[in-house]
Structure formats: C-alpha cells, structure tokens
Design an enzyme around this catalytic site. Sequence first.
Site, PDB file in Angstrom:
ATOM      1  N   TYR A   1       0.801  -1.235   0.000  1.00  0.00           N
ATOM      2  CA  TYR A   1       0.000   0.000   0.000  1.00  0.00           C
ATOM      3  C   TYR A   1       0.833   1.285   0.000  1.00  0.00           C
ATOM      4  O   TYR A   1       0.274   2.375  -0.020  1.00  0.00           O
ATOM      5  CB  TYR A   1      -0.941  -0.006   1.221  1.00  0.00           C
TER       6      TYR A   1
ATOM      7  N   HIS B   1      -9.088   1.301  -5.724  1.00  0.00           N
ATOM      8  CA  HIS B   1      -8.244   0.453  -4.876  1.00  0.00           C
ATOM      9  C   HIS B   1      -6.802   0.890  -5.075  1.00  0.00           C
ATOM     10  O   HIS B   1      -6.369   1.128  -6.222  1.00  0.00           O
ATOM     11  CB  HIS B   1      -8.380  -1.026  -5.247  1.00  0.00           C
TER      12      HIS B   1
HETATM   13  O1  CA2 Z   1      -5.940  -1.907  -2.560  1.00  0.00           O
HETATM   14  C1  CA2 Z   1      -6.871  -1.429  -1.888  1.00  0.00           C
HETATM   15  O2  CA2 Z   1      -7.101  -0.229  -1.806  1.00  0.00           O
HETATM   16  C2  CA2 Z   1      -7.759  -2.368  -1.083  1.00  0.00           C
HETATM   17  O3  CA2 Z   1      -9.082  -1.862  -1.149  1.00  0.00           O
HETATM   18  C3  CA2 Z   1      -7.239  -2.328   0.341  1.00  0.00           C
HETATM   19  C4  CA2 Z   1      -7.976  -3.304   1.260  1.00  0.00           C
HETATM   20  C5  CA2 Z   1      -8.029  -4.698   0.671  1.00  0.00           C
HETATM   21  O4  CA2 Z   1      -8.843  -5.525   1.485  1.00  0.00           O
HETATM   22  C6  CA2 Z   1      -8.568  -4.699  -0.743  1.00  0.00           C
HETATM   23  O5  CA2 Z   1      -8.530  -6.017  -1.256  1.00  0.00           O
HETATM   24  C7  CA2 Z   1      -7.763  -3.787  -1.635  1.00  0.00           C
HETATM   25  C8  CA2 Z   1      -7.276  -3.364   2.606  1.00  0.00           C
HETATM   26  C9  CA2 Z   1      -7.262  -2.058   3.322  1.00  0.00           C
HETATM   27  C10 CA2 Z   1      -6.436  -2.194   4.552  1.00  0.00           C
HETATM   28  O6  CA2 Z   1      -5.375  -1.283   4.439  1.00  0.00           O
HETATM   29  C11 CA2 Z   1      -4.263  -1.460   5.182  1.00  0.00           C
HETATM   30  C12 CA2 Z   1      -3.280  -0.543   4.984  1.00  0.00           C
HETATM   31  C13 CA2 Z   1      -2.111  -0.659   5.686  1.00  0.00           C
HETATM   32  C14 CA2 Z   1      -1.929  -1.692   6.577  1.00  0.00           C
HETATM   33  C15 CA2 Z   1      -2.940  -2.609   6.774  1.00  0.00           C
HETATM   34  C16 CA2 Z   1      -4.118  -2.489   6.078  1.00  0.00           C
END
Ligand code: CA2
Length: 149
Positions: free
Chosen positions: A24, A102
């Site tokens: 991310y 996303h």
């Molecule tokens: O890629 C994306 O933006 C997602 O929506 C992010 C979600 C994931 O479940 C999707 O499949 C794709 C996860 C969001 C959680 O974000 C975090 C960021 C940093 C550390 C932990 C979680």
Amino acid sequence: MAKTIYVLNGPNLNLLGTRQPHIYGRATLADVEKLCRSASKRHGFTLVFRQSNHEGQIVDWINEARAEKAAGLIINPAGYTTTSVAILDALLTMESPVVEVHISNIHRREEFRRHSYVSRAARAVICGFGIEGYALAISGLTTLIGAKE
Ligand code: CA2
C-alpha cells in the site's frame, strides 16, 4: 456554488503508511486526504473525506451523499469490497456517478480480492496506481458528471 464530492474509505485504511508498505506504500490516510483536497480544489469541487471501520456507518454516509445531492462519490470499500451487499444496495440508489478505487491492483493479488460487489454500482474502477488513484478518480469524475450513462 461548488459541487460537493464524497470520498469514502473502508476498514483498516486508517492504518495506511504504518503496515504492509510493499502493498500500500508509505503514504498515510492524512496524505490521501491532502491529495484529494488538492485535486478537488483544482477541479472546483468541495470535498467530504471520511473513513470508517463500520459497514453501517459507510451505508449512512452514502445515504447522506445522496440526500445532499453530491455530484459524485468515490469509494475505496477496502475489505467490504468482496462482502457487502449493504454497501452495494446503498450505492445503487445514487444518481450521481460512483467511482471505485483500490490502491493496489486487486487482480494481481489473491483470487478472493477480485470479485467486487461494489463494481456493479460503479461507473468506473481504478486500481493499482497507489494513492494517485484517488486523484485520477477525482479527475475522472469531471468527465462522468453530466455525461449520460
Ligand atoms: O488496494 C486497496 O485499496 C484495497 O481496497 C485495500 C484493502 C483490501 O482488502 C482490498 O482487497 C484492496 C485493505 C485495506 C487495509 O489497508 C491497510 C493498509 C495498511 C496496513 C494494513 C491495512
């Protein structure tokens, strides 16, 4: 009067920049908000930017966006992407364009991330551009607003 757009963020996006930077990136949610504010200003939008870990809260905000006649709505539903019929149903009531964002490319990841309920209500989907995807979505909304389906 400036048109208002909503940018809604789903569960755990408050953790951006603190964990899993290889997926991310290192930017925080505050950085995403700053980026969205600057893109909104550039395009003449007033921005409502929110994040919640709770499905019902996100549904309420979508209903609020409709009631306030928002010009468009951008949503990163995060973990609710693949589970939430409630968020889909709320989005289907929106007359103004919805864009799904996303940060990661969900199609390069685990198979279960690829099926999005939300996409059925989205006029456009952006994934894999990192947080820049939010700015692209705001720019894309200018094209979608006013354009007939
Ligand atoms: O890629 C994306 O933006 C997602 O929506 C992010 C979600 C994931 O479940 C999707 O499949 C794709 C996860 C969001 C959680 O974000 C975090 C960021 C940093 C550390 C932990 C979680």
